[in-house]
Design a protein around this motif. Structure first.
Motif, short mmCIF file in Angstrom:
data_model
loop_
_atom_site.label_atom_id
_atom_site.label_comp_id
_atom_site.label_asym_id
_atom_site.label_seq_id
_atom_site.Cartn_x
_atom_site.Cartn_y
_atom_site.Cartn_z
N CYS A 820 -4.21 -8.93 15.55
CA CYS A 820 -4.78 -10.25 15.26
C CYS A 820 -3.66 -11.23 14.93
N TYR A 821 -3.67 -12.35 15.66
CA TYR A 821 -2.72 -13.44 15.39
C TYR A 821 -3.52 -14.66 14.96
N ILE A 822 -3.11 -15.30 13.85
CA ILE A 822 -3.76 -16.52 13.38
C ILE A 822 -2.67 -17.56 13.11
N SER A 823 -2.82 -18.73 13.69
CA SER A 823 -1.82 -19.79 13.49
C SER A 823 -1.65 -20.07 12.01
N LYS A 824 -0.43 -20.35 11.60
CA LYS A 824 -0.15 -20.56 10.18
C LYS A 824 -0.91 -21.76 9.61
N GLU A 825 -1.17 -22.77 10.48
CA GLU A 825 -1.93 -23.92 9.98
C GLU A 825 -3.37 -23.53 9.63
N LEU A 826 -3.92 -22.54 10.38
CA LEU A 826 -5.27 -22.06 10.05
C LEU A 826 -5.27 -21.22 8.78
N VAL A 827 -4.21 -20.44 8.61
CA VAL A 827 -4.09 -19.65 7.38
C VAL A 827 -4.09 -20.58 6.17
N ALA A 828 -3.37 -21.71 6.31
CA ALA A 828 -3.26 -22.64 5.18
C ALA A 828 -4.52 -23.45 4.98
N SER A 829 -5.10 -23.93 6.09
CA SER A 829 -6.24 -24.87 5.95
C SER A 829 -7.58 -24.17 5.82
N LYS A 830 -7.75 -23.04 6.47
CA LYS A 830 -9.05 -22.36 6.48
C LYS A 830 -9.08 -21.11 5.60
N GLY A 831 -7.93 -20.70 5.10
CA GLY A 831 -7.90 -19.50 4.26
C GLY A 831 -8.10 -18.21 5.05
N LEU A 832 -7.86 -18.24 6.37
CA LEU A 832 -8.01 -17.03 7.18
C LEU A 832 -6.84 -16.08 6.93
N ASN A 833 -7.11 -14.79 7.14
CA ASN A 833 -6.10 -13.77 6.84
C ASN A 833 -6.19 -12.65 7.88
N ALA A 834 -5.16 -12.53 8.71
CA ALA A 834 -5.16 -11.52 9.77
C ALA A 834 -5.24 -10.11 9.20
N GLY A 835 -4.59 -9.88 8.04
CA GLY A 835 -4.65 -8.56 7.42
C GLY A 835 -6.06 -8.15 7.07
N ASN A 836 -6.84 -9.11 6.53
CA ASN A 836 -8.24 -8.81 6.19
C ASN A 836 -9.05 -8.50 7.44
N VAL A 837 -8.78 -9.23 8.53
CA VAL A 837 -9.49 -9.00 9.79
C VAL A 837 -9.24 -7.58 10.28
N ILE A 838 -7.99 -7.16 10.28
CA ILE A 838 -7.63 -5.83 10.79
C ILE A 838 -8.21 -4.74 9.89
N ARG A 839 -8.11 -4.93 8.57
CA ARG A 839 -8.64 -3.90 7.66
C ARG A 839 -10.15 -3.74 7.82
N GLU A 840 -10.85 -4.84 8.02
CA GLU A 840 -12.32 -4.77 8.15
C GLU A 840 -12.74 -4.19 9.49
N LEU A 841 -12.17 -4.71 10.59
CA LEU A 841 -12.55 -4.24 11.92
C LEU A 841 -11.94 -2.88 12.24
N GLY A 842 -10.87 -2.52 11.52
CA GLY A 842 -10.28 -1.19 11.70
C GLY A 842 -11.25 -0.08 11.37
N LYS A 843 -12.22 -0.37 10.48
CA LYS A 843 -13.22 0.64 10.13
C LYS A 843 -14.06 1.04 11.35
N LEU A 844 -14.25 0.10 12.27
CA LEU A 844 -15.08 0.38 13.45
C LEU A 844 -14.40 1.35 14.42
N ILE A 845 -13.07 1.43 14.35
CA ILE A 845 -12.35 2.38 15.22
C ILE A 845 -11.84 3.59 14.42
N ASP A 846 -12.44 3.76 13.23
CA ASP A 846 -12.04 4.87 12.34
C ASP A 846 -10.54 4.84 12.06
N GLY A 847 -10.08 3.64 11.73
CA GLY A 847 -8.66 3.51 11.47
C GLY A 847 -8.38 2.55 10.35
N ASN A 848 -7.14 2.14 10.26
CA ASN A 848 -6.73 1.18 9.24
C ASN A 848 -5.51 0.45 9.74
#
Length: 879
Positions: A820-848
């Protein structure tokens, strides 16, 4: 009096009372499986109290380095917060083994304190055992009457079993004790409250300084007591507390035992320590004081442990030493502002201060300094990583309370101190779920206790009074009788039986050499001996079952195949030690070893990697002595000074008696109790198979001899034959391998170029597939690339588009991976976090997985989960 003068005065006093003065045993115990460390003055004399050995004198006095940080005696968490608990401390002791008893012990204690040291008699209180009817142990009338000649009855306190009955452990010698306490308060304080009321009440200025233990009983496995055949005296006086009393201060840390170290910490940090005499200090100053006390106490324990041969590690005694040092580093980091290694700079002060009486700290000063410095640097890096991990935990936390189980994972897995975690959380506006942390901690302790529970029965003595002899230097089998047996049940090993013989050819584990295995054979059965160890001067043979008739005549037979292989490795260890000192320098000293039938392991002091050329030189050195067919020259039971005069190597951290065994192979001369070959030719050949670092300034070599070397060369020959066959049997194998490597390098470059072109093509194609959702350019796709190429593609696409949110998945070797790649301006303005995306969706592939807020990756096991992950990722941008 200075501390050095107090120590000398004590030893000179008891020397005048016909006591033999002996040196301190090492702080690290190597031949007592019941203890990690010497935790009391009597530990080195246990075999005499148990009747398993004869002391060199019936009267002995010493000062013993002690360490109390594990097991029953654990003062670690108190250290620093008060002024009188320590990890390492000195125990001044005088001992009687079946000689004098209560009268002399009490008389001499009073004489030394009041006439030699001239302590104020009006400040002293004594205690005696009040008795315990439940155990049929009476009030200690004799001690009470003896004390009445020196103090009034109102200064004699009756103590209960907790305070005035000393026990070696759950089983073993024990008896009532009589303590001497001193009241160091001001005259006004003493007039206000009687010191009698503060004895054993944890008052910092009313402290025990001397304990006279009268060994009269043996505690059996069922808890009952039986009289010992002889009465002993075991006394101990806290050296640091005595110095406090003699130097007219109210804190151990205000004595010259600690003030030189404190002065050095002040110099390094620029902070000031306030003595115990200063009242009403600020909370900030109190924290500084505690931290400085922790540092100067802990460096003593760690430095002497390393000097005695115990390096910090992740298991056993080494873990305890690492834990003590890390506690000191943590306090310096948090409260003294030390972000660089500094504790190692205290070693020179300590060596100058104590080196005269404890020469090991002076001799090992450079090694101790280097090891501590490297441990500090390593843990400071861990602290930096821990700060990032705490931030990660905070990012995953909903609400303002951090899960205690997650905090425990930081503590248990990464070694990050819990109090530092709590401090950081408070600074960031969060609180720690302390109950959850404590629950996780207790669950781990319960698991640890369950794994180590040992139940030991009393000895069943078949032949009383027998003194066991070891005959294994000359014999590998002989006729024996069983003299005593006991059953031991542990979670780790199950039920085992310990068997003691009237004489034995079995070598017990010691000096790095593993214990012998073999059999006990009678007319009707054979009992397998699976290990041999030594405990309190008894050689214990371990078996999974007992003979049907334990009173039968047996033949003890050592497994000679294992013994022979072990002896080859042991003799080669001596030759290698000499070779390392010859080739690398005489700074090389043994710091640990393991000798078993399969290989030898040797740790030694050296401050750089041993080069390939040096390894070859050491191998050649050893093999030259094997080819020279050097005959074993053995000196048994010779005076230790004579052995040293002959040039024998003695190791720091080892406890040697007055008489020793010396082994010579040519110019190699060492003090050693192990099993050796009769001639170096028996070793056949020597080969080093690995070399690496164990700790700062400590290297480790592993090597093989005899049949293991034959197997090593045979395996290499077979491997070479397989390589030749794979390469179609070229005449020059090396040339063919080099050619293959060249071809591979060219193909790799071509492949990398093709992948770049493929990624560029895919990037141009996929950019057109971006969707705009809530002002975000969104893309979620599965691609046919390797994991690393998919990662490169995600970053390439993301950077090509503003406000991009890119999620790519691929499969490599049947393993799903997501990025997951998220532009730094979105991280700053929207509070998005690629790490959280991967940790959450990683559960669907039985991973982390994880990463930074703008880019993260993960992999799993369930390929089928990729489809759902691609569908659900859009939920992260639906606001």
């Amino acid at each position: 009096m200075k501390s050095q003068d107090i120590r000398k005065a004590y030893l000179q006093f008891f020397e005048s009372k016909d006591h033999l003065i002996v040196p301190s045993a090492p702080i690290v115990l190597k031949d007592d499986p019941t203890l990690m460390f010497n935790n009391s003055g009597m530990a080195q004399f246990k075999e005499y109290f148990l009747g398993n050995g004869t002391p060199k004198s019936k009267r002995i006095a010493d000062t013993q380095k002690c360490l109390r940080v594990s097991g029953k005696h654990n003062d670690l968490e108190d250290v620093g917060f008060d002024t009188y608990h320590h990890t390492m401390f000195e125990m001044l002791g005088n001992w009687s083994f079946g000689d004098y008893f209560k009268k002399e012990a009490i008389d001499w204690a009073w004489e030394f304190l009041t006439e030699v040291l001239k302590l104020d008699k009006d400040r002293l209180y004594v205690s005696v055992f009040e008795g315990n009817p439940a155990e049929n142990v009476p009030f200690d009338q004799e001690a009470f009457d003896l004390w009445k000649q020196y103090v009034s009855e109102d200064r004699i306190i009756l103590g209960n079993k907790k305070d005035n009955f000393w026990e070696m452990g759950d089983q073993g010698p024990c008896g009532p004790c009589s303590e001497i306490h001193i009241d160091l308060r001001t005259a006004e304080e003493r007039a206000s409250v009687s010191g009698r009321d503060l004895v054993n009440a944890d008052h910092p200025q009313v402290v025990e300084i001397w304990n006279n233990v009268f060994m009269e009983f043996n505690r059996k496995a069922d808890g009952s007591l039986e009289k010992l055949p002889a009465q002993h005296v075991d006394t101990g006086m806290g050296f640091e507390r005595l110095c406090m009393a003699m130097q007219n201060v109210t804190s151990n840390y205000d004595t010259d035992v600690f003030t030189p170290l404190i002065a050095k910490v002040e110099e390094i940090t620029g902070l000031k320590y306030t003595s115990n005499e200063v009242k009403n200090i600020s909370e900030e100053q109190n924290k500084t004081n505690i931290a400085i006390r922790v540092v100067v106490d802990h460096v003593r324990a760690v430095a002497f442990a390393i000097a005695d041969g115990q390096l910090p590690s992740n298991t056993g005694a080494g873990y305890v030493i690492r834990r003590i040092l890390r506690r000191a580093i943590r306090y310096g980091f948090t409260f003294l502002g030390t972000k660089e290694p500094f504790i190692n700079k205290l070693v020179e002060v300590l060596a100058n201060q104590m080196g005269e009486f404890f020469p090991e700290i002076k001799a090992q000063q450079q090694l101790v300094t280097n090891v501590i410095r490297e441990e500090e640097a390593s843990f400071l890096r861990t602290l930096e990583q821990g700060l990032q991990l705490v931030d990660k935990v905070i990012a995953e936390t909903k609400g303002k309370q951090v899960d205690g189980a997650k905090a425990f994972e930081l503590y248990d897995t990464f070694g990050f101190p819990i109090d530092l975690t709590a401090l950081i959380l408070r600074e960031k506006g969060y609180e720690l779920d302390e109950a959850g942390f404590e629950k996780a901690m207790q669950e781990q302790k319960a698991r640890s206790r369950a794994a180590s529970v040992v139940s030991t029965e009393d000895w069943s003595v078949l032949i009383p009074g027998n003194v066991e002899t070891f005959v294994g230097y000359d014999q590998t089998e002989n006729d024996v009788k069983i003299t005593r047996i006991r059953k031991v049940d542990s979670k780790k090993d199950g039920v085992l039986y310990q068997i003691v013989l009237n004489n034995t050819p079995f070598y017990p584990e010691g000096g790095g050499q593993v214990g012998d295995k073999g059999t006990l054979v009678s007319a009707n059965e054979t009992i397998e001996i699976i290990d041999t160890k030594k405990e309190n001067n008894l050689i214990l043979h371990f078996a999974k079952q007992l003979p049907e008739n334990v009173e039968a005549n047996f033949v003890a037979k050592v497994n000679t195949d294992l013994r022979t292989s072990t002896s080859k490795n042991h003799s080669a260890t001596h030759l290698m030690h000499e070779g390392l000192r010859t080739i690398l320098g005489t700074h090389v000293e043994q710091k640990g070893s393991l000798v078993n039938p399969n290989y030898l392991r040797f740790d030694f002091s050296h401050f750089s990697k041993v080069t390939d050329e040096e390894i070859k030189q050491v191998e050649s050195f050893v093999n030259a002595r094997i080819e020279a067919q050097l005959q074993l020259v053995e000196h048994r039971n010779i005076p230790i000074q004579e052995a040293l005069d002959k040039g024998a190597m003695a190791l720091f951290g080892e406890k040697y008696g007055d008489n020793v065994r010396m082994i010579e192979f040519g110019s190699s001369k060492e003090l050693c109790g192990g099993i050796h070959v009769k001639n170096t030719a028996d070793i056949w050949h020597f080969k080093i198979i690995s070399e690496g670092a164990v700790a700062a300034g400590i290297r480790r070599v592993e090597a093989i001899t005899g049949k293991a070397v034959k197997d090593f060369y045979t395996n290499n020959e077979n491997m070479l034959a397989e390589i030749k066959e794979t390469l179609k049997n070229p005449q020059d194998v090396l040339k063919s391998v080099v050619s293959l490597q060249d071809d591979n390098a060219k193909l790799k470059k071509q492949l990398e170029q093709l992948l770049k072109e493929k990624i560029e093509g895919l990037k141009n194609t996929l950019v057109a597939d971006f969707q705009e959702i809530n002002g975000i350019h969104f893309l979620a796709k599965q691609v046919d690339l390797s994991m690393s190429s998919t990662k490169d593609l995600a970053q390439a696409i993301g950077t090509a588009q503003p406000n991009a949110f890119v999620f790519l998945a691929s499969i490599e070797d049947n393993t799903p991976n997501i990025h997951c790649y998220i532009s730094k301006e979105l991280v700053a303005s929207k509070g998005l976090n690629a790490g959280n995306v991967i940790r959450e969706l990683g559960k669907l592939i039985d991973g982390n997985g994880g990463g930074q807020p703008f880019f993260a990756s993960g992999k799993g096991k369930n390929v089928g989960g990729i489809k759902e992950a691609l569908e659900k990722v859009v939920d992260f941008i639906k606001f």
